[in-house]
Design a protein around this motif. Structure first.
Motif, mmCIF file in Angstrom:
data_model
loop_
_atom_site.group_PDB
_atom_site.id
_atom_site.type_symbol
_atom_site.label_atom_id
_atom_site.label_comp_id
_atom_site.label_asym_id
_atom_site.label_seq_id
_atom_site.Cartn_x
_atom_site.Cartn_y
_atom_site.Cartn_z
ATOM 1 N N UNK A 1 -6.225 41.531 9.673
ATOM 2 C CA UNK A 1 -6.835 41.417 8.351
ATOM 3 C C UNK A 1 -5.786 41.049 7.303
ATOM 4 N N UNK A 2 -4.571 41.630 7.438
ATOM 5 C CA UNK A 2 -3.495 41.262 6.513
ATOM 6 C C UNK A 2 -3.229 39.766 6.595
ATOM 7 N N UNK A 3 -3.167 39.228 7.806
ATOM 8 C CA UNK A 3 -2.917 37.797 7.997
ATOM 9 C C UNK A 3 -4.014 36.962 7.362
ATOM 10 N N UNK A 4 -5.273 37.392 7.544
ATOM 11 C CA UNK A 4 -6.399 36.653 6.957
ATOM 12 C C UNK A 4 -6.363 36.692 5.432
ATOM 13 N N UNK A 5 -6.018 37.863 4.879
ATOM 14 C CA UNK A 5 -5.986 37.997 3.427
ATOM 15 C C UNK A 5 -4.824 37.213 2.808
ATOM 16 N N UNK A 6 -3.736 37.081 3.536
ATOM 17 C CA UNK A 6 -2.629 36.243 3.040
ATOM 18 C C UNK A 6 -3.069 34.789 2.939
ATOM 19 N N UNK A 7 -3.801 34.325 3.950
ATOM 20 C CA UNK A 7 -4.319 32.948 3.886
ATOM 21 C C UNK A 7 -5.311 32.799 2.738
ATOM 22 N N UNK A 8 -6.162 33.822 2.547
ATOM 23 C CA UNK A 8 -7.144 33.776 1.455
ATOM 24 C C UNK A 8 -6.443 33.747 0.092
ATOM 25 N N UNK A 9 -5.345 34.506 -0.046
ATOM 26 C CA UNK A 9 -4.594 34.516 -1.308
ATOM 27 C C UNK A 9 -4.066 33.122 -1.628
ATOM 28 N N UNK A 10 -3.617 32.393 -0.617
ATOM 29 C CA UNK A 10 -3.145 31.028 -0.840
ATOM 30 C C UNK A 10 -4.311 30.099 -1.173
ATOM 31 N N UNK A 11 -5.418 30.235 -0.449
ATOM 32 C CA UNK A 11 -6.572 29.368 -0.686
ATOM 33 C C UNK A 11 -7.134 29.558 -2.094
ATOM 34 N N UNK A 12 -7.057 30.795 -2.625
ATOM 35 C CA UNK A 12 -7.618 31.083 -3.944
ATOM 36 C C UNK A 12 -6.621 30.867 -5.077
ATOM 37 N N UNK A 13 -5.424 30.363 -4.736
ATOM 38 C CA UNK A 13 -4.459 30.023 -5.769
ATOM 39 C C UNK A 13 -3.630 31.177 -6.275
ATOM 40 N N UNK A 14 -3.716 32.346 -5.615
ATOM 41 C CA UNK A 14 -2.908 33.484 -6.034
ATOM 42 C C UNK A 14 -1.460 33.331 -5.557
ATOM 43 N N UNK A 15 -1.275 32.511 -4.545
ATOM 44 C CA UNK A 15 0.056 32.268 -3.993
ATOM 45 C C UNK A 15 0.265 30.766 -3.907
ATOM 46 N N UNK A 16 1.404 30.312 -4.320
ATOM 47 C CA UNK A 16 1.769 28.905 -4.153
ATOM 48 C C UNK A 16 3.146 28.837 -3.523
ATOM 49 N N UNK A 17 3.247 28.150 -2.397
ATOM 50 C CA UNK A 17 4.518 28.034 -1.691
ATOM 51 C C UNK A 17 5.147 26.704 -2.056
ATOM 52 N N UNK A 18 6.354 26.735 -2.573
ATOM 53 C CA UNK A 18 7.083 25.517 -2.928
ATOM 54 C C UNK A 18 8.326 25.411 -2.046
ATOM 55 N N UNK A 19 8.470 24.291 -1.384
ATOM 56 C CA UNK A 19 9.643 24.059 -0.557
ATOM 57 C C UNK A 19 10.614 23.202 -1.343
ATOM 58 N N UNK A 20 11.793 23.696 -1.599
ATOM 59 C CA UNK A 20 12.801 22.930 -2.327
ATOM 60 C C UNK A 20 13.479 21.986 -1.342
ATOM 61 N N UNK A 21 13.273 20.705 -1.567
ATOM 62 C CA UNK A 21 13.746 19.676 -0.651
ATOM 63 C C UNK A 21 15.116 19.213 -1.104
ATOM 64 N N UNK A 22 16.131 19.581 -0.349
ATOM 65 C CA UNK A 22 17.474 19.195 -0.739
ATOM 66 C C UNK A 22 18.349 19.112 0.493
ATOM 67 N N UNK A 23 19.269 18.189 0.500
ATOM 68 C CA UNK A 23 20.177 18.015 1.620
ATOM 69 C C UNK A 23 21.382 17.253 1.128
ATOM 70 N N UNK A 24 22.355 17.096 2.013
ATOM 71 C CA UNK A 24 23.530 16.309 1.627
ATOM 72 C C UNK A 24 23.137 14.873 1.320
#
Length: 321
Positions: A39-62
């Motif tokens: 249920x925790x796993x499902x609710x984490x996905x729901x939090x992202x789907x509902x916009x409560x969580x936004x994951x940003x990947x910082x793209x950087x390299x040499x």
């Protein structure tokens, strides 16, 4: 029902906070809150789907650091915002917009004024969920409006959306974006209401603008402001792109307005030079030549685009030597 909704959002936020910020495991969260791991796993996905969580990947390299340095040296930029490539146009646009949003969150200050242009790339910035809000930012239209653009494509709509995201206010430019001829444009630019708003935009601390081209899917083509023959004559004269729909330029960045320039009410290249931080967004691979010309105008000092576009711009620039 409203109470259940509130409790549900509260639970989602608590689980997201523990997992993403406190770095607790899903098992630990489940035991603490009396729910199982699934249920925790499902609710984490729901939090992202509902916009409560936004994951940003910082793209950087040499590699990107080297490209940023070359762009800054070659074109006199303050910064280059390099987004990862993606298969779909929408995802490319979103990746670029996220970088710009992160930059704004880090650099905006209370009482800042932000001049805003039109188009899909600029509109995408207003769709990014922000992690920081302000009280007194003023987002001001840098161009007039057009019914052909639809709500999302107009600077006024984008300003209002940005104000909702970041906090602050939106200032409308009460003017059409496009007029039939340059004389009418000049007359309207002297109108007190328009002049006052344009002066505010010119005094901005930041500007968010798109880079236009003359392709079939370009903002100009979709607006229907110019005929096919006008486009062809403009291309034959050397036009490769535009800033704010007003200043057209060739590949060298020189003004090229004889055919279709001077009909849009908005900030000019000279106005943009007065703004200390002008961010130009372009996610489309079809705009590589327009990006090169725009960089050479000297009117922008931050470019936000994808890695492959950066490499293509540099390749074109080296061919011109």
């Amino acid at each position: 029902m409203a109470s259940d909704e509130s409790e549900s959002v509260g639970l989602l936020a608590e689980i997201a906070r523990r997992y993403f910020i406190e770095h607790e495991t899903q098992d630990t969260i489940g035991r603490a809150l009396g729910v199982n791991r699934m249920k925790v796993n499902r609710l984490l996905r729901e939090a992202q789907d509902r916009g409560l969580v936004e994951i940003r990947v910082r793209f950087h390299s040499s590699q990107t650091r080297e490209i940023e340095q070359e762009f800054c040296d070659r074109f006199g930029l303050k910064n280059l915002l390099v987004a990862p490539d993606a298969q779909s146009a929408e995802l490319r646009r979103s990746n670029v917009a996220m970088l710009v949003s992160t930059y704004l969150e880090s650099n905006l200050k209370e009482n800042s004024v932000v001049a805003v242009g039109m188009g899909r790339n600029v509109a995408a910035v207003a769709a990014v969920q922000t992690n920081r809000t302000f009280q007194s930012i003023n987002f001001v239209c840098g161009s007039g409006g057009a019914s052909e653009a639809g709500e999302e494509g107009n600077a006024d709509h984008i300003c209002r959306a940005l104000a909702r995201r970041y906090g602050g206010t939106a200032t409308t430019l009460y003017s059409p974006a496009f007029v039939p001829d340059a004389d009418l444009r000049e007359a309207l630019m002297q109108h007190e209401t328009i002049r006052r708003t344009m002066n505010l935009a010119r005094s901005a601390d930041f500007a968010l603008i798109g880079i236009g081209d003359l392709g079939p899917d370009s903002h100009m083509a979709r607006m229907g402001w110019f005929t096919e023959d006008e486009f062809k004559r403009a291309q034959a004269s050397g036009v490769v792109g535009d800033l704010m729909g007003y200043d057209f330029f060739d590949r060298a960045g020189a003004p090229c307005n004889a055919e279709i320039g001077g009909r849009v009410i908005g900030l000019s290249r000279d106005d943009l030079r007065l703004i200390s931080t002008t961010i130009a967004l372009a996610s489309e691979p079809s705009k590589v030549t327009a990006m090169l010309g725009a960089l050479r105008t000297g009117s922008i000092n931050i470019l936000a685009t994808t890695l492959s576009n950066c490499l293509s711009v540099l390749e074109l620039a080296k061919k011109d030597k």
